[in-house]
Write a protein that holds these residues in place. Structure first.
Motif, mmCIF file in Angstrom:
data_model
loop_
_atom_site.group_PDB
_atom_site.id
_atom_site.type_symbol
_atom_site.label_atom_id
_atom_site.label_comp_id
_atom_site.label_asym_id
_atom_site.label_seq_id
_atom_site.Cartn_x
_atom_site.Cartn_y
_atom_site.Cartn_z
ATOM 1 N N VAL A 124 15.422 14.784 -21.064
ATOM 2 C CA VAL A 124 16.760 14.248 -20.836
ATOM 3 C C VAL A 124 16.768 13.588 -19.463
ATOM 4 O O VAL A 124 16.498 14.236 -18.455
ATOM 5 C CB VAL A 124 17.830 15.347 -20.917
ATOM 6 N N GLU A 125 17.055 12.300 -19.434
ATOM 7 C CA GLU A 125 17.039 11.513 -18.199
ATOM 8 C C GLU A 125 18.423 10.932 -17.933
ATOM 9 O O GLU A 125 19.291 10.906 -18.807
ATOM 10 C CB GLU A 125 16.020 10.370 -18.305
ATOM 11 N N GLY A 126 18.581 10.433 -16.726
ATOM 12 C CA GLY A 126 19.838 9.789 -16.362
ATOM 13 C C GLY A 126 20.084 9.870 -14.874
ATOM 14 O O GLY A 126 19.392 10.584 -14.141
ATOM 15 N N GLY A 127 21.095 9.134 -14.423
ATOM 16 C CA GLY A 127 21.436 9.131 -13.008
ATOM 17 C C GLY A 127 22.197 10.376 -12.595
ATOM 18 O O GLY A 127 22.409 11.303 -13.386
ATOM 19 N N GLU A 128 22.608 10.388 -11.332
ATOM 20 C CA GLU A 128 23.334 11.540 -10.800
ATOM 21 C C GLU A 128 24.671 11.701 -11.520
ATOM 22 O O GLU A 128 25.388 10.746 -11.775
ATOM 23 C CB GLU A 128 23.578 11.361 -9.302
ATOM 24 N N GLY A 129 24.989 12.966 -11.874
ATOM 25 C CA GLY A 129 26.258 13.250 -12.519
ATOM 26 C C GLY A 129 26.340 12.832 -13.970
ATOM 27 O O GLY A 129 27.437 12.784 -14.541
ATOM 28 N N ALA A 130 25.214 12.546 -14.592
ATOM 29 C CA ALA A 130 25.231 12.098 -15.987
ATOM 30 C C ALA A 130 25.447 13.244 -16.970
ATOM 31 O O ALA A 130 25.776 13.011 -18.138
ATOM 32 C CB ALA A 130 23.928 11.373 -16.325
ATOM 33 N N GLY A 131 25.250 14.484 -16.529
ATOM 34 C CA GLY A 131 25.423 15.628 -17.415
ATOM 35 C C GLY A 131 24.138 16.104 -18.055
ATOM 36 O O GLY A 131 24.165 16.729 -19.121
ATOM 37 N N LYS A 132 23.003 15.843 -17.417
ATOM 38 C CA LYS A 132 21.705 16.213 -17.984
ATOM 39 C C LYS A 132 21.572 17.723 -18.164
ATOM 40 O O LYS A 132 21.176 18.195 -19.227
ATOM 41 C CB LYS A 132 20.574 15.695 -17.093
ATOM 42 N N VAL A 253 25.180 6.275 -17.265
ATOM 43 C CA VAL A 253 26.465 6.405 -16.580
ATOM 44 C C VAL A 253 26.504 5.457 -15.387
ATOM 45 O O VAL A 253 25.483 5.225 -14.737
ATOM 46 C CB VAL A 253 26.682 7.867 -16.110
ATOM 47 N N ARG A 254 27.654 4.907 -15.117
ATOM 48 C CA ARG A 254 27.803 4.070 -13.921
ATOM 49 C C ARG A 254 27.681 4.942 -12.686
ATOM 50 O O ARG A 254 28.234 6.055 -12.641
ATOM 51 C CB ARG A 254 29.164 3.381 -13.920
ATOM 52 N N PRO A 255 26.952 4.492 -11.668
ATOM 53 C CA PRO A 255 26.778 5.319 -10.469
ATOM 54 C C PRO A 255 28.095 5.791 -9.861
ATOM 55 O O PRO A 255 28.206 6.941 -9.423
ATOM 56 C CB PRO A 255 26.027 4.384 -9.512
ATOM 57 N N GLN A 256 29.102 4.908 -9.828
ATOM 58 C CA GLN A 256 30.383 5.307 -9.247
ATOM 59 C C GLN A 256 30.987 6.479 -10.001
ATOM 60 O O GLN A 256 31.548 7.407 -9.392
ATOM 61 C CB GLN A 256 31.361 4.125 -9.257
ATOM 62 N N ASP A 257 30.866 6.453 -11.341
ATOM 63 C CA ASP A 257 31.421 7.543 -12.137
ATOM 64 C C ASP A 257 30.604 8.818 -11.999
ATOM 65 O O ASP A 257 31.151 9.917 -11.853
ATOM 66 C CB ASP A 257 31.488 7.128 -13.608
ATOM 67 N N GLY A 258 29.281 8.668 -12.043
ATOM 68 C CA GLY A 258 28.429 9.844 -11.959
ATOM 69 C C GLY A 258 28.521 10.544 -10.618
ATOM 70 O O GLY A 258 28.632 11.779 -10.554
ATOM 71 N N ASP A 299 26.017 6.923 -24.152
ATOM 72 C CA ASP A 299 27.040 6.634 -23.147
ATOM 73 C C ASP A 299 27.545 7.960 -22.583
ATOM 74 O O ASP A 299 28.230 8.731 -23.267
ATOM 75 C CB ASP A 299 28.184 5.852 -23.791
ATOM 76 N N ALA A 300 27.199 8.240 -21.334
ATOM 77 C CA ALA A 300 27.546 9.521 -20.728
ATOM 78 C C ALA A 300 29.023 9.645 -20.396
ATOM 79 O O ALA A 300 29.471 10.729 -19.973
ATOM 80 C CB ALA A 300 26.716 9.741 -19.464
ATOM 81 N N SER A 301 29.788 8.567 -20.584
ATOM 82 C CA SER A 301 31.237 8.648 -20.351
ATOM 83 C C SER A 301 31.969 9.209 -21.568
ATOM 84 O O SER A 301 33.165 9.510 -21.492
ATOM 85 C CB SER A 301 31.789 7.266 -19.997
ATOM 86 N N GLU A 302 31.262 9.348 -22.698
ATOM 87 C CA GLU A 302 31.865 9.915 -23.901
ATOM 88 C C GLU A 302 32.112 11.411 -23.704
ATOM 89 O O GLU A 302 31.514 12.053 -22.831
ATOM 90 C CB GLU A 302 30.932 9.701 -25.097
ATOM 91 N N PRO A 303 32.988 12.009 -24.540
ATOM 92 C CA PRO A 303 33.215 13.463 -24.448
ATOM 93 C C PRO A 303 31.926 14.243 -24.647
ATOM 94 O O PRO A 303 31.041 13.831 -25.403
ATOM 95 C CB PRO A 303 34.212 13.734 -25.590
ATOM 96 N N GLN A 304 31.814 15.362 -23.965
ATOM 97 C CA GLN A 304 30.594 16.162 -23.996
ATOM 98 C C GLN A 304 30.208 16.550 -25.415
ATOM 99 O O GLN A 304 29.026 16.486 -25.781
ATOM 100 C CB GLN A 304 30.778 17.423 -23.156
#
Length: 341
Positions: A124-132, A253-258, A299-304
């Motif tokens: 599982v990969e992604g930027g900061e705050g992506a919910g990995k 995820v967008r960096p600002q959001d994450g 899309d990490a902005s979707e509901p968990q």
């Protein structure tokens, strides 16, 4: 080459095959028609070996041995002509023969061959705050509920060495670490992690789910620190023994959001500029676009819960097909995947 034309390599290969075919026909002719004549001319001989031993050398044996040697030399020449300009040719006639006797692939390069194991490897990969971490936990619980042995892990920090490296890498007081040194420390963690935790689990058939892997290095140290990605890929290929995930889930995820989701003080990586994290995100997406069959981009902005269901659906395709519980009972080997959609 353009459609309807024959390339020079194709012509060369056809000529070489024609030569090899002619050699085979000539050898067969000599062996079947002229061999008795040459055997008669050669005659039978007795060779003394020591004081009491003798070796009978018959004319037929002399001819067959000579024909065999000639056929071998001509075959080697034909092999060389066929593969002379072929970039995908094997290592040579003798290496291929010895490899065939061992049952190995003569073209296989241990350094470039992907590791194959009975288990399944999901990253599982992604930027900061992506919910990995959340998705790793949810997937681990779900698979264990299905009866699988699951190892949930992370990079860096899954081994004793990894925990020390994690402390060094993420401590904001260590701002003096250079990009190359940082990349090598992450590679050291991966080498220890794969050897100590991941490969043993995969070899016994477990499902391994890792929070971050090589793509994070390519994104953060490659794009983020602007190091040469091909060099990083080669270093990490060696460090991980060329172990490639069966599936990489990218939580986009967008960096600002994450970064806005983070709680507590930011670590050394999280505190980098938004431009840094934008480069990281672009590289993650570029890696996924280059190998869509191995990636699931979510899309990490979707509901968990929605994200979890998407991941479960894709992971299900990597695992054994469901079987009736009555079939599982006597075998006790294949776990059942229950559809909870």
């Amino acid at each position: 080459s353009p459609a309807g034309t024959i390339s020079e390599e194709s012509v060369h290969r056809e000529r070489a095959f024609a030569y090899a075919h002619g050699v085979a026909r000539l050898t067969f002719l000599v062996a079947t028609v002229l061999a008795p004549v040459f055997a008669g001319l050669a005659g039978d001989h007795t060779l003394p070996i020591g004081a009491q031993l003798e070796y009978d050398l018959w004319g037929t044996g002399i001819v067959l041995t000579t024909v065999g040697l000639v056929a071998f030399v001509l075959s080697a020449l034909a092999h060389r002509l066929v593969n002379r300009d072929d970039p995908e040719a094997g290592p040579g006639l003798l290496p291929e023969l010895f490899a065939a006797l061992r049952g190995a692939d003569p073209k296989a390069d241990d350094g470039d061959t992907e590791v194959r194991t009975p288990g399944a490897f999901v990253v599982v990969e992604g930027g900061e705050g992506a919910g990995k971490s959340t998705q790793v936990r949810e997937l681990t619980v779900w698979l264990r509920d299905q009866g699988f042995e699951v190892v949930g892990t992370r990079q860096p920090g899954a081994t004793k060495l990894g925990m020390r490296l994690r402390g060094i890498l993420l401590d904001r007081e260590n701002s003096h670490i250079t990009p190359r040194a940082e990349a090598m420390l992450y590679a050291a963690d991966k080498a220890d992690h794969v050897e100590q935790e991941i490969l043993p689990a995969l070899r016994r058939g477990a499902v391994v789910i890792s929070d971050r892997y090589v793509d994070s290095t390519l994104a953060y140290q490659g794009a983020g620190r602007e190091l040469e990605i091909d060099d990083l890929r080669e270093v990490n290929r060696w460090a991980t023994q060329n172990l490639v995930p069966d599936l990489t889930v990218l939580l986009d995820v967008r960096p600002q959001d994450g970064l806005g989701r983070l709680g507590g003080p930011a670590d050394r990586i999280e505190s980098e500029s938004v431009d840094f994290h934008e480069r990281v995100r672009r590289e993650f997406r570029s890696l996924a676009d280059a190998d869509p069959d191995r990636y699931l981009v979510v899309d990490a902005s979707e509901p968990q819960e929605k994200i979890t269901r998407q991941i479960q659906k894709r992971v299900r395709s990597l695992l054994p097909d469901p079987v009736p519980s009555s079939s599982e009972a006597p075998t006790g080997m294949i776990p059942i995947i229950r559809d909870e959609d």
